[in-house]
Design a protein around this motif. Structure first.
Motif, PDB file in Angstrom:
ATOM      1  N   UNK A   1       0.853  -1.083   0.044  1.00  0.00           N
ATOM      2  CA  UNK A   1      -0.121  -0.007   0.056  1.00  0.00           C
ATOM      3  C   UNK A   1       0.701   1.391   0.013  1.00  0.00           C
ATOM      4  N   UNK A   2       0.281   2.264  -0.246  1.00  0.00           N
ATOM      5  CA  UNK A   2       0.675   3.569  -0.244  1.00  0.00           C
ATOM      6  C   UNK A   2       0.415   4.129   1.002  1.00  0.00           C
ATOM      7  N   UNK A   3       1.366   5.066   1.506  1.00  0.00           N
ATOM      8  CA  UNK A   3       1.136   5.970   2.795  1.00  0.00           C
ATOM      9  C   UNK A   3      -0.064   6.648   2.886  1.00  0.00           C
ATOM     10  N   UNK A   4      -0.845   6.565   3.905  1.00  0.00           N
ATOM     11  CA  UNK A   4      -2.088   7.264   4.200  1.00  0.00           C
ATOM     12  C   UNK A   4      -3.418   6.786   3.320  1.00  0.00           C
ATOM     13  N   UNK A   5      -3.438   5.330   3.139  1.00  0.00           N
ATOM     14  CA  UNK A   5      -4.641   4.855   2.615  1.00  0.00           C
ATOM     15  C   UNK A   5      -5.472   4.168   3.331  1.00  0.00           C
ATOM     16  N   UNK A   6      -5.510   4.793   4.605  1.00  0.00           N
ATOM     17  CA  UNK A   6      -6.518   4.105   5.537  1.00  0.00           C
ATOM     18  C   UNK A   6      -6.715   5.103   6.642  1.00  0.00           C
ATOM     19  N   UNK A   7      -7.191   4.490   7.864  1.00  0.00           N
ATOM     20  CA  UNK A   7      -7.623   5.807   8.852  1.00  0.00           C
ATOM     21  C   UNK A   7      -6.824   6.965   8.937  1.00  0.00           C
ATOM     22  N   UNK A   8      -5.270   6.412   9.096  1.00  0.00           N
ATOM     23  CA  UNK A   8      -4.392   7.229   8.829  1.00  0.00           C
ATOM     24  C   UNK A   8      -4.195   7.867   7.700  1.00  0.00           C
ATOM     25  N   UNK A   9      -4.709   8.841   7.283  1.00  0.00           N
ATOM     26  CA  UNK A   9      -4.848   9.215   5.833  1.00  0.00           C
ATOM     27  C   UNK A   9      -3.833  10.258   5.352  1.00  0.00           C
ATOM     28  N   UNK A  10      -2.602  10.297   5.940  1.00  0.00           N
ATOM     29  CA  UNK A  10      -1.635  11.259   5.614  1.00  0.00           C
ATOM     30  C   UNK A  10      -0.117  10.719   5.933  1.00  0.00           C
ATOM     31  N   UNK A  11       0.774  11.255   5.356  1.00  0.00           N
ATOM     32  CA  UNK A  11       1.948  10.459   5.581  1.00  0.00           C
ATOM     33  C   UNK A  11       2.458  10.283   6.831  1.00  0.00           C
ATOM     34  N   UNK A  12       2.605   9.104   7.378  1.00  0.00           N
ATOM     35  CA  UNK A  12       2.942   8.761   8.739  1.00  0.00           C
ATOM     36  C   UNK A  12       4.124   7.421   8.615  1.00  0.00           C
TER      37      UNK A  12
END
Ligand code: GLC
Length: 560
Positions: free
Chosen positions: A264-275
């Motif tokens: 997956x790419x970063x930020x593709x779930x509940x945490x929807x920004x770069x983390x």
């Protein structure tokens, strides 16, 4: 656009009509005994339902234990069924919570369709918080199901299916057919007096990432709806069957992957920004596992379904092996990694991903209790993200991705590390926060994700429902009760914030919305589940060992 479902659809099963069903006998489930919340042993789907297991997932077997009563059908404006059904006094904030939840309802052409993310008039910037987010709607949906109000959930499931059918483009690039939106909005044209829908598949989202979790939540919710109402007709419609297949075909295609986990790419779930959750984030892997298992129960064994069923069974088998072996961390495993040799080549390698022991962060050695363990955040070549993520671990318990021993160990860890993981305001989205140079590199200097805030170690009340469900499943309701007690002291007073900040979660989040719908719904779901643990069946699955064996060996199928 309306979905043509009339012809193929059987009458929706209500309490009365369930017993009339000729091909699927759910009637015995109606008399199931109430469960004592103090029971220490894990609740088992099948023991909950008091149904003798057919030993397969032929017709009848697949949905064994699918019915979990949530009270009779009620109007959306009525009183909560939970307080009417149970003799003890509800907490004074429950009434306020229901009112706030109903205020967040969104209607489409006169029908309730979902709930907006936040009903915060005080906030200057609305951004997209006035939209219905698929993931945010899940706790609202569960609250309505538990309260005997399934219609809104059915509407939501059907309308989001229509959105899935849209052509989705980010700039000039087309997304896969099965992608589900992160959120949608109802636009009202006052002149023409018509409502239209506008959906966001990532093309407007900050960072332009498509939500991988939306489709999984959609499948999980379809199962919850089916289990709660006993209405099999919705999941059986050609539209729902196709919707599931489209979502799954995005994840089950063969390519260059050497791991069964989903890249997956970063930020593709509940945490929807770069983390720094790109790669194989635990949240997505757990939801993937749960969606696969749910779909396996609902897909028809017809020509189109069969192919998927085989693929799902094979994938579940590999995925559970991979996750349980490589994502699992406890004291023993940590000690083993600490002593790993590196640069091993060939099949005999112990350190398969060539993890360098020096990359183990210092905090972990003190954090890891002798008893307890968890699924770490991410595993890929030479990279183990050792952070704790609450959602992924709770879903691992609920989906039975975690073995019973692992589930117990996760709950042990929460008890042992209460201050860190629950704090003063439950509960941390991840632990620990990243700071300084690491924060700069990993988040790209994100001012919203500073240490112990928002996604970076912030505390999110919505996670209470997941914690409560996991507590009930593992027979540890007292942990949930303790967390809910904490939340009740603050939530209403603070205006149902989206998240809290600080190492202990003591402060209302810097940019937290007020009247955040999933904070409200999450609390209600947690309360209703503790009052009536039989609701657990809606969002919990037991591992079916037979299910994980190759499907080809099976003789029974439930449709042909
Ligand atoms: C934030 C959260 C996301 C949530 C959305 C709406 O973007 O990170 O998980 O779905 O708000 O509440």
């Amino acid at each position: 656009m309306e979905l043509a479902v009339g012809g193929g659809m059987r009458r929706s099963a209500s309490h009365g009509s369930l017993t009339e069903s000729d091909d699927f006998d759910l009637s015995r489930l109606l008399n199931k005994p109430r469960i004592n919340v103090e029971r220490q042993r894990s609740f088992d789907d099948r023991s909950l339902s008091d149904v003798s297991h057919s030993g397969g997932y032929g017709r009848g077997g697949a949905f064994d234990g699918m019915y979990s009563p949530g009270g009779g059908l009620r109007s959306l404006m009525g009183t909560p069924a939970s307080s009417a059904l149970h003799s003890f006094e509800p907490h004074p904030i429950v009434g306020d919570a229901w009112e706030a939840l109903r205020r967040s309802l969104v209607f489409f052409r006169g029908q309730p369709l979902g709930t907006i993310a936040a009903f915060d008039h005080a906030s200057e910037e609305v951004l997209n918080y006035d939209q219905v987010f698929v993931r945010d709607f899940v706790p609202s949906a569960l609250a309505f199901l538990m309260n005997g109000e399934p219609e809104i959930v059915k509407n939501f499931l059907l309308k989001t299916l229509l959105l899935q059918g849209w052509e989705k483009k980010v700039d000039r690039f087309k997304l896969g057919e099965g992608a589900m939106p992160a959120s949608f909005k109802v636009l009202h044209d006052a002149k023409k007096n018509v409502d239209t829908l506008h959906a966001d598949f990532g093309e407007s989202a900050i960072g332009r990432v498509a939500p991988v979790d939306s489709g999984f939540w959609w499948i999980i919710l379809l199962r919850a709806y089916t289990k709660s109402t006993g209405d099999l007709t919705l999941a059986e419609t050609p539209e729902c069957q196709k919707g599931m297949r489209l979502i799954l075909s995005l994840c089950l295609s063969e390519g260059f992957d050497t791991f069964p986990t989903l890249l997956c790419a970063d930020g593709c779930c509940m945490i929807d920004r770069r983390m720094g959750v790109y790669g194989y984030p635990i949240e997505i892997q757990s939801l993937f596992y749960m969606a696969l298992s749910s779909a396996l129960q609902m897909l028809k064994h017809d020509n189109e379904g069969k192919e998927f069923i085989e693929k799902i069974a094979t994938r579940l088998h590999a995925l559970s092996y991979h996750m349980r072996s490589y994502f699992w961390l406890d004291f023993q495993q940590l000690n083993d990694i600490y002593r790993y040799k590196t640069e091993e080549y060939s099949h005999t390698a112990v350190n398969k991903f060539n993890v360098i022991p020096d990359s183990i962060p210092d905090w972990l050695f003190d954090f890891m209790p002798c008893q307890g363990g968890f699924f770490i955040g991410n595993v890929s070549p030479a990279r183990m993200d050792f952070r704790w993520f609450a959602l992924g671990n709770m879903i691992a318990i609920l989906s039975s991705l975690a073995t019973p021993e692992q589930s117990t160990a996760i709950m042990d860890l929460i008890e042992e590390r209460w201050e860190e993981l629950i704090g003063e305001m439950p509960l941390k989205i991840c632990y620990p926060a990243i700071e300084n140079h690491e924060w700069r590199i990993v988040t790209g200097c994100d001012p919203k994700n500073t240490r112990w805030s928002y996604h970076n170690g912030g505390s999110w009340p919505v996670l209470l429902w997941l914690l409560t469900a996991a507590c009930i499943k593992t027979g540890r309701p007292q942990i949930a009760r303790r967390a809910i007690d904490l939340a009740e002291r603050r939530l209403l007073k603070d205006g149902w914030p989206e998240y809290y900040d600080g190492k202990l979660g003591r402060y209302v989040g810097k940019q937290a919305r007020k009247f955040q719908t999933w904070s409200i719904a999450g609390y209600l779901v947690a309360k209703m589940m503790l009052e009536d643990p039989s609701h657990l069946g809606m969002i919990s699955l037991e591992e079916d060992r037979a299910m994980l064996k190759p499907v080809l060996k099976r003789s029974a199928s439930w449709t042909n």
